[in-house]
Design a protein around this motif. Structure first.
Motif, PDB file in Angstrom:
ATOM      1  N   TRP A  93      12.098  -5.312 -10.305  1.00 27.89           N
ATOM      2  CA  TRP A  93      12.888  -5.194  -9.087  1.00 27.89           C
ATOM      3  C   TRP A  93      11.950  -5.422  -7.903  1.00 27.89           C
ATOM      4  O   TRP A  93      10.793  -5.008  -7.930  1.00 27.89           O
ATOM      5  CB  TRP A  93      13.512  -3.800  -8.959  1.00 27.89           C
ATOM      6  N   PRO A  94      12.417  -6.087  -6.851  1.00 29.64           N
ATOM      7  CA  PRO A  94      11.558  -6.299  -5.676  1.00 29.64           C
ATOM      8  C   PRO A  94      11.047  -4.971  -5.128  1.00 29.64           C
ATOM      9  O   PRO A  94      11.812  -4.027  -4.932  1.00 29.64           O
ATOM     10  CB  PRO A  94      12.504  -6.980  -4.679  1.00 29.64           C
ATOM     11  N   GLY A  95       9.730  -4.909  -4.931  1.00 30.02           N
ATOM     12  CA  GLY A  95       9.145  -3.682  -4.398  1.00 30.02           C
ATOM     13  C   GLY A  95       8.709  -2.698  -5.450  1.00 30.02           C
ATOM     14  O   GLY A  95       8.088  -1.685  -5.137  1.00 30.02           O
ATOM     15  N   GLY A  96       9.030  -2.968  -6.724  1.00 28.19           N
ATOM     16  CA  GLY A  96       8.615  -2.065  -7.785  1.00 28.19           C
ATOM     17  C   GLY A  96       9.764  -1.251  -8.359  1.00 28.19           C
ATOM     18  O   GLY A  96      10.824  -1.127  -7.757  1.00 28.19           O
ATOM     19  N   GLN A  97       9.519  -0.674  -9.531  1.00 27.68           N
ATOM     20  CA  GLN A  97      10.577   0.046 -10.231  1.00 27.68           C
ATOM     21  C   GLN A  97      11.074   1.266  -9.474  1.00 27.68           C
ATOM     22  O   GLN A  97      12.224   1.673  -9.625  1.00 27.68           O
ATOM     23  CB  GLN A  97      10.090   0.455 -11.629  1.00 27.68           C
ATOM     24  N   LEU A  98      10.229   1.866  -8.653  1.00 29.46           N
ATOM     25  CA  LEU A  98      10.657   3.067  -7.927  1.00 29.46           C
ATOM     26  C   LEU A  98      11.603   2.755  -6.774  1.00 29.46           C
ATOM     27  O   LEU A  98      12.146   3.685  -6.169  1.00 29.46           O
ATOM     28  CB  LEU A  98       9.442   3.850  -7.424  1.00 29.46           C
ATOM     29  N   THR A  99      11.841   1.483  -6.478  1.00 31.80           N
ATOM     30  CA  THR A  99      12.900   1.171  -5.506  1.00 31.80           C
ATOM     31  C   THR A  99      14.270   1.516  -6.086  1.00 31.80           C
ATOM     32  O   THR A  99      15.250   1.636  -5.347  1.00 31.80           O
ATOM     33  CB  THR A  99      12.892  -0.311  -5.100  1.00 31.80           C
ATOM     34  N   GLY A 100      14.315   1.695  -7.409  1.00 31.59           N
ATOM     35  CA  GLY A 100      15.567   2.088  -8.034  1.00 31.59           C
ATOM     36  C   GLY A 100      15.995   3.500  -7.696  1.00 31.59           C
ATOM     37  O   GLY A 100      17.158   3.864  -7.895  1.00 31.59           O
ATOM     38  N   VAL A 101      15.080   4.325  -7.183  1.00 31.96           N
ATOM     39  CA  VAL A 101      15.428   5.706  -6.850  1.00 31.96           C
ATOM     40  C   VAL A 101      16.582   5.753  -5.851  1.00 31.96           C
ATOM     41  O   VAL A 101      17.489   6.566  -5.967  1.00 31.96           O
ATOM     42  CB  VAL A 101      14.195   6.457  -6.304  1.00 31.96           C
ATOM     43  N   GLY A 102      16.555   4.874  -4.864  1.00 26.43           N
ATOM     44  CA  GLY A 102      17.621   4.865  -3.860  1.00 26.43           C
ATOM     45  C   GLY A 102      18.647   3.767  -4.039  1.00 26.43           C
ATOM     46  O   GLY A 102      19.582   3.659  -3.239  1.00 26.43           O
ATOM     47  N   ARG A 103      18.494   2.941  -5.096  1.00 28.11           N
ATOM     48  CA  ARG A 103      19.380   1.778  -5.256  1.00 28.11           C
ATOM     49  C   ARG A 103      20.152   1.765  -6.573  1.00 28.11           C
ATOM     50  O   ARG A 103      21.283   1.272  -6.621  1.00 28.11           O
ATOM     51  CB  ARG A 103      18.552   0.485  -5.154  1.00 28.11           C
ATOM     52  N   LYS A 110       0.813  -1.208   0.000  1.00 33.64           N
ATOM     53  CA  LYS A 110       0.000   0.000   0.000  1.00 33.64           C
ATOM     54  C   LYS A 110       0.850   1.262   0.000  1.00 33.64           C
ATOM     55  O   LYS A 110       0.336   2.361  -0.206  1.00 33.64           O
ATOM     56  CB  LYS A 110      -0.939  -0.012   1.209  1.00 33.64           C
ATOM     57  N   LEU A 111       2.153   1.098   0.225  1.00 32.75           N
ATOM     58  CA  LEU A 111       3.066   2.240   0.195  1.00 32.75           C
ATOM     59  C   LEU A 111       3.528   2.565  -1.219  1.00 32.75           C
ATOM     60  O   LEU A 111       4.232   3.558  -1.430  1.00 32.75           O
ATOM     61  CB  LEU A 111       4.288   1.958   1.081  1.00 32.75           C
ATOM     62  N   TYR A 112       3.149   1.709  -2.184  1.00 35.03           N
ATOM     63  CA  TYR A 112       3.614   1.897  -3.567  1.00 35.03           C
ATOM     64  C   TYR A 112       2.487   2.420  -4.441  1.00 35.03           C
ATOM     65  O   TYR A 112       1.357   1.913  -4.375  1.00 35.03           O
ATOM     66  CB  TYR A 112       4.128   0.575  -4.142  1.00 35.03           C
ATOM     67  N   PRO A 113       2.755   3.417  -5.261  1.00 30.86           N
ATOM     68  CA  PRO A 113       4.045   4.096  -5.420  1.00 30.86           C
ATOM     69  C   PRO A 113       4.239   5.181  -4.376  1.00 30.86           C
ATOM     70  O   PRO A 113       3.258   5.814  -3.968  1.00 30.86           O
ATOM     71  CB  PRO A 113       3.942   4.697  -6.827  1.00 30.86           C
ATOM     72  N   PRO A 114       5.465   5.419  -3.934  1.00 29.06           N
ATOM     73  CA  PRO A 114       5.722   6.525  -3.002  1.00 29.06           C
ATOM     74  C   PRO A 114       5.336   7.845  -3.651  1.00 29.06           C
ATOM     75  O   PRO A 114       5.479   8.023  -4.858  1.00 29.06           O
ATOM     76  CB  PRO A 114       7.223   6.430  -2.729  1.00 29.06           C
ATOM     77  N   LYS A 115       4.855   8.767  -2.827  1.00 27.51           N
ATOM     78  CA  LYS A 115       4.282   9.993  -3.375  1.00 27.51           C
ATOM     79  C   LYS A 115       5.294  11.107  -3.611  1.00 27.51           C
ATOM     80  O   LYS A 115       5.035  12.025  -4.390  1.00 27.51           O
ATOM     81  CB  LYS A 115       3.181  10.500  -2.419  1.00 27.51           C
ATOM     82  N   THR A 116       6.428  11.065  -2.928  1.00 27.63           N
ATOM     83  CA  THR A 116       7.431  12.106  -3.097  1.00 27.63           C
ATOM     84  C   THR A 116       8.802  11.478  -3.334  1.00 27.63           C
ATOM     85  O   THR A 116       9.015  10.296  -3.043  1.00 27.63           O
ATOM     86  CB  THR A 116       7.520  13.017  -1.858  1.00 27.63           C
ATOM     87  N   PHE A 117       9.713  12.284  -3.843  1.00 23.30           N
ATOM     88  CA  PHE A 117      11.073  11.806  -4.074  1.00 23.30           C
ATOM     89  C   PHE A 117      11.717  11.373  -2.766  1.00 23.30           C
ATOM     90  O   PHE A 117      12.392  10.329  -2.713  1.00 23.30           O
ATOM     91  CB  PHE A 117      11.891  12.919  -4.735  1.00 23.30           C
ATOM     92  N   SER A 118      11.513  12.139  -1.715  1.00 19.89           N
ATOM     93  CA  SER A 118      12.090  11.802  -0.411  1.00 19.89           C
ATOM     94  C   SER A 118      11.539  10.481   0.112  1.00 19.89           C
ATOM     95  O   SER A 118      12.287   9.636   0.619  1.00 19.89           O
ATOM     96  CB  SER A 118      11.809  12.923   0.597  1.00 19.89           C
ATOM     97  N   SER A 119      10.227  10.287  -0.020  1.00 17.23           N
ATOM     98  CA  SER A 119       9.630   9.032   0.449  1.00 17.23           C
ATOM     99  C   SER A 119      10.078   7.856  -0.413  1.00 17.23           C
ATOM    100  O   SER A 119      10.171   6.724   0.060  1.00 17.23           O
ATOM    101  CB  SER A 119       8.104   9.132   0.469  1.00 17.23           C
ATOM    102  N   ALA A 120      10.382   8.109  -1.695  1.00 16.41           N
ATOM    103  CA  ALA A 120      10.899   7.049  -2.557  1.00 16.41           C
ATOM    104  C   ALA A 120      12.285   6.610  -2.102  1.00 16.41           C
ATOM    105  O   ALA A 120      12.613   5.417  -2.129  1.00 16.41           O
ATOM    106  CB  ALA A 120      10.947   7.526  -4.006  1.00 16.41           C
ATOM    107  N   LEU A 121      13.117   7.569  -1.672  1.00 19.16           N
ATOM    108  CA  LEU A 121      14.424   7.216  -1.124  1.00 19.16           C
ATOM    109  C   LEU A 121      14.270   6.355   0.121  1.00 19.16           C
ATOM    110  O   LEU A 121      14.957   5.335   0.284  1.00 19.16           O
ATOM    111  CB  LEU A 121      15.217   8.485  -0.795  1.00 19.16           C
ATOM    112  N   ASP A 122      13.364   6.769   1.010  1.00 22.28           N
ATOM    113  CA  ASP A 122      13.135   6.006   2.251  1.00 22.28           C
ATOM    114  C   ASP A 122      12.576   4.618   1.939  1.00 22.28           C
ATOM    115  O   ASP A 122      12.989   3.623   2.547  1.00 22.28           O
ATOM    116  CB  ASP A 122      12.165   6.761   3.166  1.00 22.28           C
ATOM    117  N   TYR A 123      11.634   4.568   1.011  1.00 24.60           N
ATOM    118  CA  TYR A 123      11.030   3.291   0.624  1.00 24.60           C
ATOM    119  C   TYR A 123      12.073   2.348   0.035  1.00 24.60           C
ATOM    120  O   TYR A 123      12.107   1.152   0.351  1.00 24.60           O
ATOM    121  CB  TYR A 123       9.923   3.565  -0.387  1.00 24.60           C
ATOM    122  N   SER A 124      12.965   2.878  -0.802  1.00 23.99           N
ATOM    123  CA  SER A 124      13.994   2.058  -1.445  1.00 23.99           C
ATOM    124  C   SER A 124      14.884   1.358  -0.434  1.00 23.99           C
ATOM    125  O   SER A 124      15.337   0.231  -0.652  1.00 23.99           O
ATOM    126  CB  SER A 124      14.874   2.923  -2.357  1.00 23.99           C
TER     127      SER A 124
END
Length: 408
Positions: free
Chosen positions: A245-255, A195-209
């Protein structure tokens, strides 16, 4: 899985809209034909592993300009993806069986005809930019070549300033989400991701990653293929949560910007697979003849500190916009792939052709839209500062690995 969305309800308006758009964009009959003829096809000579938003599309465009290039099959009818990337080992075909990877490339008889009858050069490549950050791709790619009894291909990793890469991927992927919604895929797939996906902000995407659940997911995905026997790899299908990628493509923001770690994953796996007992090949063009030490098959091993880097050649984004560096890179391909390189006269002519091509296209800087998505998804300066802290030592680590400076 590609858009991390649920299929619309059966017989709803969005259901027919999404099915129609899928068949307009995809090539299901070609995929079926190629799947059943995979054993008659070749494996790529060059793998552009990634990273996303680092110039891989431009690099692959340059590759297609070389004599003898036969681009790969792409399951999607999209001008940015066609003749570039297969998406095979990130799950777009339903299977990741290494023995079927060749389905995406030309027939063996085509190579024979070009090289034997026409006496012309022949090579093919895969430019799937999502491989570098994938926890499973190194094992699956290595297995494909070992199973076919082939030496490892030339491996390339494109890199750029990791903060710029993260911002560009954040904006690009959010635009892709909007594109999926326009095709009738409205509801997020909470069971596939969370339910956290997709993260709503760039900062939250970093934290989610970097959250414990996502980190555990990457480890669990790697465990699905680590230490698998050849028979266990046959017919392999990975669970949807582990792809692309595990968790979705936006996990790539921090990885994805962890270039050093991701490159070493490939180094460790390929060192183990090809030098550690599962295969013995000594003719990889990027391998140092002075160093043949083995390394652990685990990407978590810290033993490989870059001193025995053998397989992956790193291409900085700036090299693709520097005419001298680009000429050197393309001449490297011509030499290692033996593209009209059988005599001093041939090699001189090939160099001249490369120089002519680069000089002609030098004014055409990288055309990829790094700011895809407009300003709607622009992160704040505070968010960018957070990313700079996250990737703070990445440049130093990568420079140590590749033994040259990066002007970031």
């Amino acid at each position: 899985m590609v858009f991390n969305k649920e299929l619309p309800r059966l017989f709803s308006d969005n259901f027919f809209k999404s099915i129609y758009n899928y068949y307009i964009l995809s090539r299901p009959m070609s995929m079926l034909y190629r799947y059943h003829t995979a054993s008659f096809r070749v494996l790529p000579d060059v793998l552009v592993l990634g990273e996303v938003r680092c110039g891989t599309t431009s690099l692959c465009k340059h590759l297609t300009s070389l004599s003898g290039c036969h681009p790969p099959f792409c399951p999607w009818k999209h001008p940015e993806l066609e003749k570039k990337e297969t998406f095979y080992f990130v799950g777009h075909y339903g299977t990741v069986d290494p023995a079927k990877y060749s389905m995406c490339f030309p027939l063996k008889i085509t190579r024979w005809f070009y090289t034997t009858i026409l006496r012309r050069p022949f090579f093919t490549f895969d430019g799937c930019a999502q491989y570098l950050n994938s926890p499973t791709a190194p094992y699956l790619l290595a297995e494909a070549y070992i199973k076919a009894g082939k030496p490892p291909p030339i491996l390339l990793a494109c890199v750029r300033n990791p903060v710029d890469q993260a911002v560009s991927w954040w904006k690009y992927e959010n635009s892709a989400i909007q594109w999926g919604e326009s095709m009738g895929l409205k509801n997020n797939h909470d069971q596939l991701r969370s339910k956290l996906y997709p993260p709503k902000t760039f900062s939250s995407a970093l934290d989610y990653s970097l959250s414990p659940s996502i980190s555990s997911g990457y480890v669990a995905a790697e465990d699905l293929v680590r230490n698998k026997s050849h028979s266990q790899m046959s017919g392999l299908m990975l669970p949807p949560w582990s792809l692309t990628w595990p968790g979705g493509q936006l996990t790539g923001v921090g990885r994805s910007g962890n270039f050093n770690e991701n490159i070493l994953r490939f180094e460790n796996v390929f060192n183990y697979k090809f030098m550690g007992g599962e295969g013995e090949f000594s003719n990889n063009p990027l391998r140092s003849s002075s160093n043949s030490s083995n390394s652990s098959n685990s990407s978590k091993s810290s033993k490989n500190n870059g001193s025995n880097r053998q397989f992956v050649r790193v291409v900085n984004l700036e090299e693709l916009n520097d005419s001298t560096a680009l000429k050197d890179l393309l001449v490297f391909f011509c030499r290692e792939l033996n593209l009209y390189w059988n005599s001093p006269q041939e090699s001189t002519l090939t160099k001249l052709n490369v120089e002519f091509y680069v000089d002609k296209n030098a004014r055409e800087k990288i055309t990829r839209k790094y700011n895809a998505g407009g300003t709607e998804f622009d992160p704040s300066e505070a968010d960018k500062a957070k990313a700079r802290i996250l990737f703070g030592n990445q440049q130093q680590q990568l420079e140590k690995l590749i033994k040259r400076k990066l002007n970031w």
